[in-house]
Enzyme design. Structure first.
Site, PDB file in Angstrom:
ATOM      1  N   ASN A 420       0.839  -1.193   0.000  1.00 49.06           N
ATOM      2  CA  ASN A 420       0.000   0.000   0.000  1.00 49.06           C
ATOM      3  C   ASN A 420       0.876   1.245   0.000  1.00 49.06           C
ATOM      4  OD1 ASN A 420      -2.724   1.383   0.518  1.00 49.06           O
ATOM      5  ND2 ASN A 420      -1.405   2.239   2.107  1.00 49.06           N
ATOM      6  N   GLU A 421       0.698   2.070  -1.024  1.00 51.32           N
ATOM      7  CA  GLU A 421       1.422   3.351  -1.124  1.00 51.32           C
ATOM      8  C   GLU A 421       2.879   3.186  -0.701  1.00 51.32           C
ATOM      9  OE1 GLU A 421      -0.640   6.632   0.586  1.00 51.32           O
ATOM     10  OE2 GLU A 421      -2.492   6.180  -0.463  1.00 51.32           O
ATOM     11  N   ASN A 486      -5.251   4.750  -4.699  1.00 55.55           N
ATOM     12  CA  ASN A 486      -5.768   5.497  -3.547  1.00 55.55           C
ATOM     13  C   ASN A 486      -5.790   6.955  -3.984  1.00 55.55           C
ATOM     14  OD1 ASN A 486      -5.488   3.041  -2.302  1.00 55.55           O
ATOM     15  ND2 ASN A 486      -3.799   3.648  -0.960  1.00 55.55           N
ATOM     16  N   TYR A 492      -6.863  16.068  -0.553  1.00 48.32           N
ATOM     17  CA  TYR A 492      -5.472  16.462  -0.319  1.00 48.32           C
ATOM     18  C   TYR A 492      -4.935  17.349  -1.451  1.00 48.32           C
ATOM     19  CZ  TYR A 492      -5.108  12.904   3.361  1.00 48.32           C
ATOM     20  OH  TYR A 492      -5.267  12.148   4.493  1.00 48.32           O
ATOM     21  N   TRP A 566     -12.622   5.233   1.749  1.00 44.98           N
ATOM     22  CA  TRP A 566     -11.704   5.271   2.876  1.00 44.98           C
ATOM     23  C   TRP A 566     -12.329   6.211   3.881  1.00 44.98           C
ATOM     24  CZ3 TRP A 566      -7.786   2.275   4.175  1.00 44.98           C
ATOM     25  CH2 TRP A 566      -7.017   2.652   5.294  1.00 44.98           C
TER      26      TRP A 566
END
Ligand code: GCU
Length: 883
Positions: A420-421, A486, A492, A566
């Site tokens: 993940n990321e 994601n 953001y 999320w």
């Protein structure tokens, strides 16, 4: 239809049961082992048997030692270190039996001692493991067990860093398992030792393959018989089979049993999660030495780069949410009921998909996914970064093996993911380190990809990437079968519409890729409400705007196989600082599992069953500050969530207006007199559900108001409603002649985000009030009647960065002389020269409270006098008092 498989023995099943009843070993016994434990935080040696209780706390599993210190406790960080558990218990070991403890989850390193001897170890906090007790048991039946648990940072154990809390402890249940000397494997990466595959399934018939891993714990070779029964819960068997096999002394052996061409079943799907079970009995000379039931389902699926996902031949958009396994204030130590409650919430939202956030979750979660019909993406906790070391990679590989082995049989699982990321931490690393990091990450990804495909050729692999070019530049994104994204456009970075553009570009660049949105979400705080919601303001309205816009774009694009919000639930992240400190509030429900408005929005957008729910599930009050003398009504923008075509609104039982439902939502703009109101939603003139609200007006002219209480939040357009008292801080308003308000200055923005989003130390319940502020105001003026007023000014000097984590601040930072200003009221000095950064420290709140008597119709004028840099003020309250 029962199909007799290839090996048919003369004994029918009921006869076998009779034989079993007469024998000493009665197959497998599994009982809980969660009570009667003692716990002690800190390092000490409790490996040797003892009965001391001083300094030990009585606990039951599940247990974590981080349930409280991750909350807003005024201290940074949480305990990451050693904790010991111990227990005395009675167990009379019997000849011919094997004893094991199954730990469902211990975060993150565990060492087990039985009667003072080291019995085993486990690394990694998110998978189960078994420890054999047999060789260590005392014939006297008095046994002692102790477990040393360590959740310290370890650079070789993923996750190294992540946006969630790594709570330590034995936080999932423990079981005592007893078998005969021969049994289904208890040493196969925590897997059941019985693995069910369905390599061929059609709506009519299917082949079922069962791979048995057998262990013979006896010093002689042993002929064993496996009886396999495939059935639906309590109905007659679809297939039965008996297989004999010889397992050499003290060895393991793998046997495959094939049940071809089975018919008469129902297919598993979200609408009809038909579960089947493989019941396996292991016999030694007619004696049942072990037995185990494993779930499975009949379904087939595939992903198509253009058309998305297909289950049982039908196109199905996968829509749902991610879920973390914690619950404030219980840390990660959740009861099975709590797990079930979360899964029910997800299903009721109309979801058909779950991503188990960043790690394998409790068996209860997987069982519920099977039974509720939720398709699952499960992944190992490789988050943000890797360590370049063999030990790290071996641990990652072991975690992948454990996850796949342990959850192989769940029909709900369709995707195994492993990163993940993973480039997230790049930004904090020296530039020259990046090439080596990239090489190590790529090599590990290739290894994990190959391993996943080898261990399970029937499922897809995936990785979740973030909006960062290195995935493309290094080719990492080409490795997994599914490219998970994601994406947080409009939160953001960028704006909502950039999401679709980004994905359309990806599709053009990579037409053969399977695209999936593994995360999208916006934060919200149920205390914040805005008429003018904006990016990153944490209002309930902005979470709705974001969720609605991105969900729509996902649904409109067939090539996007699915999307997972999320997050399903607000979760603990000790290091995070947003509107709610130490909590990531992107949940669709609150920490105590109460749906926010965005939950109902998603429910309306996804559900097939009729939905009609009010907006503002946490709000009853609307306060309006009149903008002119003739303004006497309170505007209320009301909305409701539905999948009907239209909704009618009734105010105080009278029809008000009909509104068309668009993307799950109907809206009305009401103007209501101050007072209490009953709102109801009508469809075909039904008046349910109802909502009660209260509207309040702050008049334009204050001169005639004998009592006043005005609380104003500054630097932002949202109202803050204190959840403890209901105190309503209205959004800031500029001064209007003859009325009241702030004069001069501007709202603080850092980058393109309003406010600081810093952890305001010691102000946890009021963080959002302090985080936004007016910079360089000259005055607050209110034409109030003569009288005495209590005046409160909330202020803070802030750290000037756009986003950081709380744990970066080990100590308070002082910056004397950075910002100095004075405050006077009606010409009288209240503060000569405040230097908050010098006297109290940055991010430390300063609440100035004083009283002032207004005379001679002078009204109230609070003035700010800059000496060094601009004055700042976060909120102002004025309240009339008697003296
Ligand atoms: C990331 C990450 C999550 C994190 C989330 C967020 O993309 O995968 O672990 O919590 O973003 O910032 O809320």
């Amino acid at each position: 239809m029962t199909r007799q498989c290839v090996f048919i023995f003369g004994i029918c099943f009921s006869l076998v049961t009779n034989i079993v009843g007469q024998t000493a070993v009665e197959g497998r016994q599994k009982i809980s082992f969660n009570s009667g434990w003692l716990f002690s935080k800190g390092d000490r040696d409790a490996s040797l048997p003892d009965r001391a209780t001083l300094g030990w706390q009585s606990v039951q599993f599940p247990h974590t030692w981080n349930d409280k210190d991750v909350l807003a406790d005024g201290e940074r960080g949480y305990y990451r270190g050693i904790g010991w558990y111990k227990k005395n218990f009675r167990l009379q070991p019997e000849e011919g039996k094997k004893y094991f403890l199954r730990f469902e989850g211990v975060n993150q390193e565990a060492e087990i001692f039985v009667n003072g001897k080291a019995a085993g170890k486990h690394i990694g906090g998110y998978s189960a493991f078994n420890i054999e007790l047999t060789p260590f048991l005392d014939p006297s039946a008095e046994q002692y067990i102790s477990v040393k648990v360590d959740n310290s940072f370890n650079e070789n154990i993923p996750p190294l860093s992540a946006d969630f809390t790594f709570s330590g402890g034995i936080y999932r249940p423990v079981h005592l398992i007893t078998t005969g000397e021969q049994h289904f494997s208890m040493s196969d990466y925590g897997g059941p030792g019985v693995y069910v595959s369905t390599p061929r399934v059609t709506s009519q018939n299917a082949d079922v393959h069962i791979e048995y891993h057998l262990e013979n714990g006896n010093a002689y070779d042993q002929a064993l018989t496996i009886e396999t029964i495939i059935q639906k819960e309590s109905s007659s068997a679809l297939a039965r089979k008996k297989t004999t096999v010889i397992v050499p002394a003290l060895q393991n052996r793998t046997v495959e049993v094939i049940c071809p061409d089975i018919g008469g079943f129902e297919l598993w799907s979200p609408d009809n999660p038909a579960m089947y079970y493989v019941e396996s009995h292991l016999f030694k000379s007619g004696e049942l030495v072990d037995n185990l039931t494993q779930p499975f389902g009949f379904r087939w699926f595939h992903f198509d780069p253009e058309k998305g996902f297909f289950l049982n031949g039908e196109n199905l958009k996968l829509m749902g949410a991610n879920r973390h396994q914690d619950r404030i204030p219980y840390g990660n130590a959740l009861s099975d009921d709590m797990h079930r409650q979360d899964m029910r919430l997800l299903k009721d939202m109309g979801a058909n998909f779950l991503r188990t956030a960043h790690y394998p979750q409790a068996t209860e979660i997987l069982d519920n996914a099977d039974q509720l019909g939720l398709l699952v993406w499960e992944e190992i906790p490789l988050v943000n970064e890797v360590t370049i070391s063999r030990e790290h990679d071996e641990n990652a590989e072991m975690m992948l093996k454990e996850m796949i082995r342990q959850h192989y049989n769940h029909p709900s699982v369709i995707i195994w993911a492993y990163m993940n990321e993973i480039y997230w931490a790049h930004r904090f690393k020296p530039e020259e380190e990046l090439p080596a990091r990239n090489r190590a990450t790529l090599a590990l990804a290739r290894k994990l990809e190959d391993l996943a495909r080898e261990l399970d050729p029937y499922r897809y692999t995936a990785m979740a990437m973030h909006n960062y070019p290195a995935y493309e530049e290094t080719g990492l994104g080409d490795i997994p079968m599914i490219a998970g994204w994601n994406l947080y456009h409009g939160w953001y970075y960028g704006n909502h519409e950039d999401f679709g553009k980004f994905m359309d570009e990806q599709r053009l660049k990579y037409p053969r890729r399977i695209h999936f949105i593994s995360e999208y979400g916006a934060g919200s705080d149920v205390r914040l409400y805005s008429e003018k919601p904006e990016k990153f303001d944490f209002t309930i309205e902005e979470q709705i705007n974001f969720t609605r816009a991105i969900t729509r774009q996902i649904l409109d694009r067939p090539y996007i196989a699915g999307g997972a919000l999320w997050n399903l639930i607000d979760f603990s992240s000790e290091r995070r600082v947003d509107a709610t400190s130490h909590i990531n509030n992107k949940g669709l429900v609150t920490v105590d599992r109460k749906p926010k408005d965005a939950y109902y929005l998603v429910q309306a957008m996804l559900s097939e069953k009729p939905v009609s729910e009010w907006g503002y599930s946490f709000r009853q009050q609307w306060v309006h500050a009149a903008v002119s003398p003739s303004d006497t009504l309170v505007p209320v923008r009301m909305y409701a969530f539905s999948n009907q075509k239209t909704l009618s609104l009734y105010v105080n039982n009278r029809f008000s207006a009909e509104s068309e439902v668009k993307d799950g939502m109907a809206e009305w703009l009401l103007c209501l007199p101050p007072g209490k109101h009953l709102l109801s939603l009508g469809q075909n003139s039904t008046y349910t559900p109802e909502k009660r609200i209260e509207t309040t007006l702050i008049p334009f002219h204050l001169k005639d108001e004998p009592t006043l209480d005005i609380a104003m939040n500054l630097g932002v357009n949202y109202a803050f409603i204190d959840s403890r008292t209901g105190l309503y801080w209205i959004p800031e308003r500029e001064h209007r002649s003859g009325s009241w308000g702030i004069i001069g200055g501007k709202q603080l923005y850092i980058g393109d985000k309003v406010g600081t989003k810093e952890d305001i130390l010691a102000a946890d319940e009021e963080d959002p009030l302090y985080q936004t502020m007016r910079v360089d105001p000259s005055e607050f003026r209110a034409d109030v009647p003569d009288g005495t007023y209590e005046i409160e000014l909330l202020m803070v000097d802030y750290v000037r960065k756009s986003r950081r984590f709380a744990d970066e601040d080990k100590e308070i930072t002082y910056e004397p002389g950075r910002r100095v200003f004075g405050i006077s009221v009606n010409g009288r000095v209240v503060e000569q020269a405040i230097d908050m950064g010098g006297s109290y420290g940055l991010n430390v709140p300063y609440r100035l409270v004083f009283r002032h008597t207004v005379k001679d119709n002078a009204g109230l004028s609070i003035q700010f006098h800059p000496f060094k840099r601009e004055p700042v003020v976060s909120a102002i309250r004025i309240r009339s008092v008697r003296y």
